[in-house]
Design an enzyme around this catalytic site. Structure first.
Site: not given
Length: 308
Positions: A156, A251, A281
């Site tokens: 991320s 996501d 995600h």
């Protein structure tokens, strides 16, 4: 494909638990909530050695945690945790780093506790992450590692930082990075891709929360145009380390991750891109609950091992 059964179970559990979206919380409230993800990383094997120490950084000492196999002169992976540059720390990703080391085998993993926003806005996190890479490359022997066999990895916002460190290393003449693994990375300060619109709500990470994260990270919207904030906006993506880019179907960040992989390839880079269908995600953070997370870590380890 529809969400996997495990993903459906996760989403149902979160819906039943209720509570506000991250975008409706203060940073302090959101930081407390992320601790719940530690249970989704349970069961990772314990390394031969775990050591907490500090490295010199541009604004003081940078805490790191070193996970190591037995031995010396081992290849080393620097890990940058996710959390939107606002959340997360060494503890929040402890299980993921242990599992990554287990998949790597004989190696060292260094998890970096970089400065967080909004207390420390862009480019503080990137500067700390780059400083950690420089130190490991130059002083790897102090932690049983061969600093010349170096890879970077992150999930991320950590994937963003791994990409940015790779850009910085190219632009600043080092250190040499053999591979970059970008797991569900943030690559662009932009909120209107198709995946942002399709997955705006109901799939763990929301569009509103990403606007919140960026708002805390950047001092101004103009900073989001800079390559060290949004690597997809870099004018030149040539000369970068081989990259593995992993994305998740449900996501908001899916399309920008895949656009970055395509841009790296168009610039002549070695790129492997893998979309994991049926998941939301950041499977790295939930590998004990979502089996896809283990597959992602295994693929990351294999990609790195082949190059260092």
């Amino acid at each position: 494909m529809p969400p996997t059964p495990e993903t459906q179970g996760l989403l149902a559990m979160l819906e039943e638990a209720g509570g506000p979206d991250i975008s409706e919380q203060t940073p302090e409230e959101a930081r407390a909530a992320i601790a719940n993800f530690a249970a989704m990383q349970a069961g990772a094997p314990e390394p031969a050695r775990v050591e907490d120490r500090s490295l010199p950084g541009p604004a003081g000492e940078i805490p790191v945690r070193v996970y190591a196999s037995a031995g010396n002169d081992l290849p080393v992976v620097i890990y940058y945790h996710g959390g939107g540059w606002v959340l997360g720390d060494i503890e929040s990703h402890d299980g993921a780093c242990k599992q990554l080391l287990a998949e790597l085998g004989q190696a060292v993993v260094v998890s970096v506790d970089y400065r967080l926003a909004p207390e420390h806005r862009y480019p503080a996190a990137a500067d700390d992450c780059y400083a950690a890479a420089v130190w490991v490359a130059e002083h790897g022997a102090e932690i049983g590692a061969d600093g010349s066999r170096l890879a970077v990895c992150g999930d991320s916002a950590g994937g963003n930082l791994a990409a940015v460190v790779s850009l910085m290393a190219r632009d600043r003449g080092g250190p040499a990075i053999a591979a970059q693994v970008l797991h569900v990375p943030v690559t662009d300060h932009y909120f209107d891709t198709q995946s942002y619109l399709d997955n705006a709500e109901g799939y763990l990470l929301t569009r509103a929360s990403m606007i919140w994260f960026w708002g805390h990270y950047l001092a101004s919207a103009e900073d989001g145009q800079q390559a060290y904030a949004s690597p997809l906006k870099a004018a030149d993506l040539s000369g970068l380390p081989p990259a593995l880019v992993q994305t998740a179907e449900y996501d908001p960040l899916r399309d920008e991750g895949e656009a970055y992989a395509a841009a790296l390839e168009a610039a002549g880079g070695e790129v492997a891109m893998h979309r994991y269908d049926g998941v939301v995600h950041d499977p790295f953070m939930m590998f004990a609950l979502i089996p896809t997370g283990v597959a992602c870590l295994q693929e990351a380890a294999a990609f790195i091992t082949e190059r260092i």
